[in-house]
Motif scaffolding. Structure first.
Motif, PDB file in Angstrom:
ATOM      1  N   LYS A  51     -95.760 -20.321 -32.842  1.00 47.49           N
ATOM      2  CA  LYS A  51     -95.440 -20.329 -31.410  1.00 47.49           C
ATOM      3  C   LYS A  51     -96.108 -19.114 -30.770  1.00 47.49           C
ATOM      4  N   HIS A  52     -97.101 -19.365 -29.901  1.00 47.73           N
ATOM      5  CA  HIS A  52     -97.881 -18.263 -29.337  1.00 47.73           C
ATOM      6  C   HIS A  52     -97.335 -17.821 -27.978  1.00 47.73           C
ATOM      7  N   HIS A  53     -97.705 -16.615 -27.622  1.00 44.05           N
ATOM      8  CA  HIS A  53     -97.459 -16.131 -26.261  1.00 44.05           C
ATOM      9  C   HIS A  53     -98.302 -16.969 -25.305  1.00 44.05           C
ATOM     10  N   ILE A  54     -97.716 -17.326 -24.172  1.00 48.99           N
ATOM     11  CA  ILE A  54     -98.439 -18.144 -23.189  1.00 48.99           C
ATOM     12  C   ILE A  54     -99.752 -17.465 -22.758  1.00 48.99           C
ATOM     13  N   GLN A  55     -99.737 -16.133 -22.667  1.00 46.67           N
ATOM     14  CA  GLN A  55    -100.964 -15.429 -22.243  1.00 46.67           C
ATOM     15  C   GLN A  55    -102.071 -15.562 -23.292  1.00 46.67           C
ATOM     16  N   LYS A  56    -101.669 -15.679 -24.540  1.00 50.36           N
ATOM     17  CA  LYS A  56    -102.679 -15.811 -25.597  1.00 50.36           C
ATOM     18  C   LYS A  56    -103.365 -17.177 -25.498  1.00 50.36           C
ATOM     19  N   VAL A  57    -102.565 -18.236 -25.338  1.00 53.47           N
ATOM     20  CA  VAL A  57    -103.147 -19.583 -25.251  1.00 53.47           C
ATOM     21  C   VAL A  57    -104.032 -19.687 -24.006  1.00 53.47           C
ATOM     22  N   ILE A  58    -103.502 -19.217 -22.891  1.00 56.56           N
ATOM     23  CA  ILE A  58    -104.277 -19.276 -21.640  1.00 56.56           C
ATOM     24  C   ILE A  58    -105.558 -18.461 -21.775  1.00 56.56           C
ATOM     25  N   LEU A 207    -106.794  -3.879 -14.514  1.00 57.14           N
ATOM     26  CA  LEU A 207    -106.277  -5.234 -14.731  1.00 57.14           C
ATOM     27  C   LEU A 207    -107.118  -6.220 -13.932  1.00 57.14           C
ATOM     28  N   PHE A 208    -107.311  -7.395 -14.468  1.00 58.04           N
ATOM     29  CA  PHE A 208    -108.065  -8.411 -13.734  1.00 58.04           C
ATOM     30  C   PHE A 208    -107.088  -9.300 -12.980  1.00 58.04           C
ATOM     31  N   SER A 209    -107.627 -10.155 -12.154  1.00 57.68           N
ATOM     32  CA  SER A 209    -106.761 -10.988 -11.335  1.00 57.68           C
ATOM     33  C   SER A 209    -107.300 -12.422 -11.368  1.00 57.68           C
ATOM     34  N   ASN A 210    -107.307 -12.989 -12.554  1.00 56.03           N
ATOM     35  CA  ASN A 210    -107.891 -14.325 -12.730  1.00 56.03           C
ATOM     36  C   ASN A 210    -106.875 -15.410 -12.364  1.00 56.03           C
ATOM     37  N   ASP A 211    -107.343 -16.414 -11.661  1.00 54.83           N
ATOM     38  CA  ASP A 211    -106.477 -17.558 -11.369  1.00 54.83           C
ATOM     39  C   ASP A 211    -106.612 -18.571 -12.512  1.00 54.83           C
ATOM     40  N   VAL A 212    -105.571 -18.684 -13.312  1.00 53.73           N
ATOM     41  CA  VAL A 212    -105.629 -19.604 -14.457  1.00 53.73           C
ATOM     42  C   VAL A 212    -104.519 -20.657 -14.352  1.00 53.73           C
ATOM     43  N   THR A 213    -104.140 -20.947 -13.097  1.00 54.11           N
ATOM     44  CA  THR A 213    -103.001 -21.863 -12.891  1.00 54.11           C
ATOM     45  C   THR A 213    -103.270 -23.251 -13.476  1.00 54.11           C
ATOM     46  N   GLU A 214    -104.512 -23.715 -13.374  1.00 52.37           N
ATOM     47  CA  GLU A 214    -104.820 -25.059 -13.875  1.00 52.37           C
ATOM     48  C   GLU A 214    -104.606 -25.123 -15.405  1.00 52.37           C
ATOM     49  N   ILE A 215    -105.040 -24.082 -16.066  1.00 49.21           N
ATOM     50  CA  ILE A 215    -104.864 -24.062 -17.529  1.00 49.21           C
ATOM     51  C   ILE A 215    -103.379 -24.025 -17.877  1.00 49.21           C
ATOM     52  N   GLU A 216    -102.630 -23.219 -17.131  1.00 56.34           N
ATOM     53  CA  GLU A 216    -101.192 -23.141 -17.403  1.00 56.34           C
ATOM     54  C   GLU A 216    -100.547 -24.517 -17.209  1.00 56.34           C
ATOM     55  N   THR A 217    -100.914 -25.196 -16.119  1.00 53.57           N
ATOM     56  CA  THR A 217    -100.343 -26.518 -15.843  1.00 53.57           C
ATOM     57  C   THR A 217    -100.643 -27.470 -17.002  1.00 53.57           C
ATOM     58  N   ASN A 218    -101.874 -27.457 -17.481  1.00 51.20           N
ATOM     59  CA  ASN A 218    -102.238 -28.359 -18.585  1.00 51.20           C
ATOM     60  C   ASN A 218    -101.463 -28.042 -19.854  1.00 51.20           C
ATOM     61  N   ILE A 219    -101.235 -26.763 -20.097  1.00 52.50           N
ATOM     62  CA  ILE A 219    -100.468 -26.377 -21.294  1.00 52.50           C
ATOM     63  C   ILE A 219     -99.029 -26.886 -21.161  1.00 52.50           C
ATOM     64  N   LEU A 220     -98.463 -26.705 -19.966  1.00 50.70           N
ATOM     65  CA  LEU A 220     -97.086 -27.164 -19.758  1.00 50.70           C
ATOM     66  C   LEU A 220     -97.000 -28.680 -19.908  1.00 50.70           C
ATOM     67  N   LYS A 221     -98.010 -29.382 -19.353  1.00 53.41           N
ATOM     68  CA  LYS A 221     -98.020 -30.850 -19.425  1.00 53.41           C
ATOM     69  C   LYS A 221     -98.064 -31.340 -20.864  1.00 53.41           C
ATOM     70  N   SER A 222     -98.731 -30.601 -21.719  1.00 53.21           N
ATOM     71  CA  SER A 222     -98.886 -31.125 -23.083  1.00 53.21           C
ATOM     72  C   SER A 222     -97.780 -30.646 -24.022  1.00 53.21           C
ATOM     73  N   ASN A 223     -96.723 -30.089 -23.427  1.00 49.80           N
ATOM     74  CA  ASN A 223     -95.518 -29.725 -24.208  1.00 49.80           C
ATOM     75  C   ASN A 223     -95.776 -28.746 -25.342  1.00 49.80           C
ATOM     76  N   ILE A 224     -96.739 -27.876 -25.168  1.00 45.79           N
ATOM     77  CA  ILE A 224     -96.968 -26.845 -26.186  1.00 45.79           C
ATOM     78  C   ILE A 224     -95.885 -25.784 -26.014  1.00 45.79           C
ATOM     79  N   LYS A 225     -95.223 -25.451 -27.103  1.00 47.05           N
ATOM     80  CA  LYS A 225     -94.144 -24.447 -27.009  1.00 47.05           C
ATOM     81  C   LYS A 225     -94.752 -23.052 -27.048  1.00 47.05           C
ATOM     82  N   THR A 226     -94.398 -22.241 -26.058  1.00 46.17           N
ATOM     83  CA  THR A 226     -94.941 -20.874 -26.024  1.00 46.17           C
ATOM     84  C   THR A 226     -93.806 -19.870 -25.829  1.00 46.17           C
TER      85      THR A 226
END
Ligand SMILES: Cc1cc2nc3c(=O)[nH]c(=O)nc-3n(C[C@H](O)[C@H](O)[C@H](O)COP(=O)(O)OP(=O)(O)OC[C@H]3O[C@@H](n4cnc5c(N)ncnc54)[C@H](O)[C@@H]3O)c2cc1C
Ligand code: SF4
Length: 521
Positions: A51-58, A207-226
């Motif tokens: 089970k990974h940290h969400i920031q790692k997967v993103i 710190l950077f300010s990257n917009d990665v909302t689309e990737i987060e949405t896809n991760i949530l949609k695919s039920n990956i546990k983080t």
């Protein structure tokens, strides 16, 4: 699955790029060849083995997407399989088989994986493959996989210091014309490692300010546990080479001058201090260790009055020494290493390791920071969370899974040797010459956590006694058969043996109380 200008043809090569192989300077990419197609895949076998940290997967997916785009812009032929693509079978072998059959590739190529698990998977896959295949080096590390094994051949101990000196000599890093270390010494540790003075405000991290909302949405949609948190509109980690180089520049201009001095310091509201936070970029190969070391040396050469040599050597040692050493041990000792449990520890991690909800201020801060940023620096990992896990006897599998999941830079080759080896001594002394354990004294020496703690750092027994104090002696007592003759800790055993028997009993009773109430302390 995105289908791009791939048609049935002859003599076509498929090259697999893993998510931690984003090295744009690899010789694979120097020329464009229309007979070569590169493939990158976002697959669940990689997101779900722990089970990974969400920031790692993103972070990894974002970097892979950038990398694929960069290759396409350079006119390389790329297939990118996204997480939610219809024909994604979520395993390397299955996706590769489909691609090879559908597009009639005639050759398969890949780079040496850094993780044993993936290496085995691709070995099995290629053994059954009915087209030729070829394996390449990643062209990333200073050393080959087997170099450490060759260096220590016939030896019983694997001293990092000798390996480090050898790599420095071999690569002429901080070495003079007579093959001697610059400034006459190999090690400047005694000049480093101070506590952060109360009045000292460390540099603000870049710190950077990257917009990665689309990737987060896809991760949530695919039920990956983080685990952990993310601000996906302002993702702070570098996700491409340009940002990684910016972070390297920031480190060498703003942090290197105090890197060694505060390398081991810890403070409640400072999560990065003068650390480089380059491990993520380096581990996914957006940056090479050689360029990081060269850049640090160049910064020192340009500005030797501001950057003292001990700061530079301290940093170079982490990369040329520890990073390469850990990888060498991994390839020498796997797969057996993953099952070592020298002390036969068998406890479960307390629940608060996942929430930070503990009264122990040092652990509360180290864990909350890990949840917030997917990052803790070395001493927090070693002397706070790792120290505690070892003192209370957590099963190394549990400790490994936690570290492998929670940190953005965690890949097994560098995680397991640090966790099971350096931190838990579960390898019985391959990596470390003694277990890294301490009472409150060390944590208080290197941090300001204790002053804000529910527990009293000076108390060993009784109400509000700091748990580290009794657990420390309990650990030595419990493992006397395995550690009693270790010359590096003989002094501690002398203190223990000379201690009044009643005091010993009180300490063990106190430790027993904490061990029985791990979830509540
Ligand atoms: C229990 C435990 C688990 C760890 N797990 C990982 C992990 O999964 N991945 C990982 O990259 N590091 C791991 N480390 C090592 C170290 O803590 C991290 O490399 C470091 O904290 C990363 O932050 P940084 O880039 O700011 O490092 P800095 O403090 O700026 O150091 C510079 C670089 O030196 C290298 N380095 C420093 N110490 C080590 C070390 N002990 N082993 C290998 N490389 C080192 C890293 O590449 C790091 O980026 C672990 C350490 C411990 C004690
Ligand atoms: S008193 Fe003990 S538990 Fe509290 S911060 Fe200090 S070392 Fe950690």
């Amino acid at each position: 699955m995105q289908k791009q200008k791939i048609m049935a043809f002859k003599n076509k090569t498929l090259r697999l790029i893993l998510g931690d192989q984003l090295n744009i300077n690899h010789s694979w990419f120097t020329t464009v060849d229309s007979n070569i197609t590169f493939v990158l895949m976002e697959i669940k076998s990689e997101t779900d083995y722990v089970k990974h940290h969400i920031q790692k997967v993103i972070g990894i997916f974002a970097a892979m997407q950038h990398f694929a785009k960069d290759l396409q812009q350079k006119n390389h032929d790329v297939i990118y399989i996204r997480l939610n693509d219809e024909n994604n079978f979520h395993r390397f072998d299955e996706n590769l088989s489909v691609l090879i059959n559908t597009h009639e590739f005639t050759q398969f190529e890949y780079m040496l994986p850094d993780e044993y698990r993936v290496d085995e998977h691709l070995n099995t896959f290629t053994q059954k493959l009915n087209i030729p295949f070829k394996v390449y080096d990643t062209e990333h590390f200073y050393c080959t996989r087997s170099e450490l094994g060759d260096f220590f051949a016939g030896k019983k101990t694997f001293l990092m210091e000798s390996f480090y000196r050898n790599i420095r000599k071999k690569n002429k890093v901080l070495i003079d014309e007579e093959d001697k270390p610059l400034h006459g010494k190999w090690n400047f540790d005694e000049d480093n490692r101070q506590k952060l003075p109360k009045s000292h405000k460390p540099v603000n991290p870049l710190l950077f300010s990257n917009d990665v909302t689309e990737i987060e949405t896809n991760i949530l949609k695919s039920n990956i546990k983080t685990i952990g948190k993310v601000n996906s509109k302002n993702f702070i980690w570098p996700i491409n080479r340009k940002q990684s180089l910016e972070l390297l520049e920031f480190f060498t201009t703003d942090c290197l001058q105090l890197f060694g001095t505060f390398q081991d310091a810890m403070a409640p509201n400072e999560w990065s201090l003068y650390h480089s936070r380059l491990s993520f970029s380096m581990n996914i190969k957006l940056l090479s260790p050689v360029e990081v070391v060269d850049k640090a040396i160049a910064a020192y050469n340009k500005n030797p009055h501001e950057i003292a040599f001990h700061q530079l050597e301290g940093f170079v040692r982490q990369i040329i020494g520890w990073r390469e050493y850990m990888r060498g041990i991994y390839w020498l000792k796997m797969p057996a290493y993953a099952n070592l449990n020298y002390f036969q520890h068998d406890k479960k991690l307390p629940e608060w390791f996942w929430t930070g909800d503990t009264k122990m201020n040092c652990l509360k801060h180290a864990i909350n920071q890990s949840i917030d940023y997917a990052y803790a620096h070395h001493i927090q990992r070693l002397m706070v969370t790792g120290n505690f896990a070892l003192l209370v006897g957590i099963h190394p599998d549990q400790v490994d899974a936690w570290y492998l999941g929670i940190y953005i830079d965690a890949f097994e080759w560098v995680e397991i040797t640090n966790t099971r080896g350096m931190s838990q001594y579960a390898d019985g002394g391959i990596v470390g010459t003694k277990p890294y354990v301490s009472s409150a004294a060390y944590i208080n020496k290197m941090s300001s956590y204790c002053s804000g703690c529910y527990y009293d750092k000076n108390k060993k027994i009784g109400e509000k006694a700091c748990p580290f104090n009794s657990l420390y002696w309990n650990f030595y007592n419990m493992h006397e058969d395995k550690l009693g003759n270790n010359p590096r800790i003989g002094m501690m055993y002398n203190v223990w043996r000379k201690m009044n028997v009643d005091t010993q009993k009180e300490l063990l009773t106190q430790a027993d109380f904490y061990l029985k109430h791990l979830n509540e302390i």
